[in-house]
Design a protein around this motif. Sequence first.
Motif, PDB file in Angstrom:
ATOM      1  N   PRO B 102      82.050 -59.561  91.128  1.00  0.00           N
ATOM      2  CA  PRO B 102      80.615 -59.425  90.808  1.00  0.00           C
ATOM      3  C   PRO B 102      80.184 -60.524  89.845  1.00  0.00           C
ATOM      4  CG  PRO B 102      81.697 -57.296  90.718  1.00  0.00           C
ATOM      5  CD  PRO B 102      82.787 -58.314  90.882  1.00  0.00           C
ATOM      6  N   LEU B 129      75.060 -54.910 100.769  1.00  0.00           N
ATOM      7  CA  LEU B 129      76.095 -53.896 100.513  1.00  0.00           C
ATOM      8  C   LEU B 129      75.813 -52.747 101.465  1.00  0.00           C
ATOM      9  CD1 LEU B 129      78.389 -52.546  98.839  1.00  0.00           C
ATOM     10  CD2 LEU B 129      76.602 -51.662  97.327  1.00  0.00           C
ATOM     11  N   GLU B 131      76.608 -49.015 102.704  1.00  0.00           N
ATOM     12  CA  GLU B 131      77.231 -47.711 102.462  1.00  0.00           C
ATOM     13  C   GLU B 131      77.434 -47.038 103.814  1.00  0.00           C
ATOM     14  OE1 GLU B 131      75.454 -45.094  99.645  1.00  0.00           O
ATOM     15  OE2 GLU B 131      74.755 -46.698  98.350  1.00  0.00           O
ATOM     16  N   HIS B 146      73.724 -47.189 105.311  1.00  0.00           N
ATOM     17  CA  HIS B 146      72.554 -47.600 104.538  1.00  0.00           C
ATOM     18  C   HIS B 146      72.852 -48.959 103.944  1.00  0.00           C
ATOM     19  CE1 HIS B 146      68.803 -46.982 102.321  1.00  0.00           C
ATOM     20  NE2 HIS B 146      69.397 -47.640 101.361  1.00  0.00           N
ATOM     21  N   HIS B 148      71.921 -52.172 101.547  1.00  0.00           N
ATOM     22  CA  HIS B 148      71.178 -52.676 100.394  1.00  0.00           C
ATOM     23  C   HIS B 148      71.210 -54.199 100.494  1.00  0.00           C
ATOM     24  CE1 HIS B 148      71.458 -48.678  98.452  1.00  0.00           C
ATOM     25  NE2 HIS B 148      72.694 -48.651  98.907  1.00  0.00           N
ATOM     26  N   VAL B 149      70.083 -54.785 100.901  1.00  0.00           N
ATOM     27  CA  VAL B 149      70.021 -56.247 101.052  1.00  0.00           C
ATOM     28  C   VAL B 149      69.742 -56.863  99.693  1.00  0.00           C
ATOM     29  CG1 VAL B 149      68.859 -58.161 102.176  1.00  0.00           C
ATOM     30  CG2 VAL B 149      69.200 -56.006 103.420  1.00  0.00           C
ATOM     31  N   VAL B 150      70.627 -57.741  99.223  1.00  0.00           N
ATOM     32  CA  VAL B 150      70.446 -58.342  97.903  1.00  0.00           C
ATOM     33  C   VAL B 150      69.988 -59.784  97.977  1.00  0.00           C
ATOM     34  CG1 VAL B 150      72.150 -56.808  96.853  1.00  0.00           C
ATOM     35  CG2 VAL B 150      72.866 -59.038  97.674  1.00  0.00           C
ATOM     36  N   GLN B 151      70.201 -60.415  99.115  1.00  0.00           N
ATOM     37  CA  GLN B 151      69.777 -61.797  99.247  1.00  0.00           C
ATOM     38  C   GLN B 151      69.518 -62.069 100.725  1.00  0.00           C
ATOM     39  OE1 GLN B 151      72.446 -64.378  97.099  1.00  0.00           O
ATOM     40  NE2 GLN B 151      71.336 -66.243  97.657  1.00  0.00           N
ATOM     41  N   ARG B 152      68.497 -62.900 100.985  1.00  0.00           N
ATOM     42  CA  ARG B 152      68.123 -63.157 102.364  1.00  0.00           C
ATOM     43  C   ARG B 152      67.689 -64.603 102.489  1.00  0.00           C
ATOM     44  NH1 ARG B 152      65.472 -59.670 106.613  1.00  0.00           N
ATOM     45  NH2 ARG B 152      64.671 -61.179 108.105  1.00  0.00           N
ATOM     46  N   GLU B 177      76.053 -56.869  88.265  1.00  0.00           N
ATOM     47  CA  GLU B 177      76.282 -55.438  88.038  1.00  0.00           C
ATOM     48  C   GLU B 177      76.674 -54.710  89.313  1.00  0.00           C
ATOM     49  OE1 GLU B 177      75.800 -56.308  84.383  1.00  0.00           O
ATOM     50  OE2 GLU B 177      76.138 -54.208  84.929  1.00  0.00           O
ATOM     51  N   ALA B 178      77.121 -55.459  90.315  1.00  0.00           N
ATOM     52  CA  ALA B 178      77.378 -54.861  91.626  1.00  0.00           C
ATOM     53  C   ALA B 178      78.690 -54.099  91.670  1.00  0.00           C
ATOM     54  CB  ALA B 178      77.377 -55.949  92.700  1.00  0.00           C
ATOM     55  N   MET B 179      78.775 -53.265  92.687  1.00  0.00           N
ATOM     56  CA  MET B 179      79.973 -52.465  92.943  1.00  0.00           C
ATOM     57  C   MET B 179      80.967 -53.294  93.755  1.00  0.00           C
ATOM     58  SD  MET B 179      81.564 -49.644  92.634  1.00  0.00           S
ATOM     59  CE  MET B 179      82.797 -48.582  93.425  1.00  0.00           C
TER      60      MET B 179
END
Lengths: 138, 218
Positions: B102, B129, B131, B146, B148-152, B177-179
């Motif tokens: 991370p 990410l 899930e 599900h 979670h788009v963090v960058q595109r 702070e990512a998992m």
Amino acid sequence: MAKADFLITLQGGDLDGNWPHFAPGSTLAGSVQIVTDSDLRANHVWVRLQWHTEGRGDRDQGRAGELDVFQGVLTAQTPYTYGFHFALPREPWSYAGHYINIIWEVVVEIDVPMAPDLRQSQLFILAPGSLVRAPAAA
Amino acid sequence: MKTLKPPVEARQMRGCLAVFAVLWLIGSCVPLLFVAMPLVLSLTSGEAEVSTAVPPLLVTVLFSVPFFLVGVGLLVWSVWPMVVGLRVTRPEVVVSDDAVRPGDTFSFSFRQTFKRAAEMKQASFQLLLRETAIYRRGTDTYTVHHDHVVQRHDLPPRSFQAGETLSDQGLWQIPAEAMHTFVADRNRLRWLILAQVGIGGWPDFKEEYEVRVLPERM
């Protein structure tokens, strides 16, 4: 059926919301005090360090440590106190997501012969920082 | 530099599904053979008349058609990547590191060649990410995702000639702070790069590449 009061205390750790927070790879130390309402024979009194998932998916779980702190008879109304310490693993971190939560806990369980076991748990957070949450959308 | 490939499990699953679909199609035709052949023989020999022979044949056809259509659908889905592959090659995906922490930044390079001239509607690359939760209700097993788009990163439409290559590269960062990556039997957290290339008049190319995020902080 016998009953027991448990008091699980974790030493150290910063408070993150309602739960103590510990870093991966550090040491988790604490104590448990048990008071039963009647004489209770215990095959074992286990103190376990474990994680499990909650949420939409069926439960996954893992155990990182286990201690057998007592075998014998717990006398009624007598406090029994046992200390414990575990080396915390590096993963998995505690996590709060959309479908999945990962939860760490110390579980104290009295293995009662021919009767339901008595158990209590104390949750805590295992993460390098605060509780890890799902990332914000881009 | 590390070359990323799509998960092997997906390709194996499609291969198994293709075999199953072929067997399903054969099985869905068996009732027709058992009913139609004797009917045709009796009609041609004059032992039966059309008015008495056709109804059972129609019933058999109506019964078999849904099963046949299901088999066709399964077969089409399983060979879909091969259809897409008629227009574009399998891409070459290279990252600076496929195991990051991370907060780490890594480079991502994507190259794909068009076999024939085509109009690219759009191309997008997403770092996300995912899930994945698996649960059972009775005898049925369900899987939900599900993302979670963090960058595109998007590319605009353009035309490609035969032999021309779509090429893109950039820097991606796993949030500090990512998992980390987490894989258990019924619950999974996986970091993926999702590549989608829309081709005019043709099925879109879509592929996922996994990046392992380690349980370490910078």
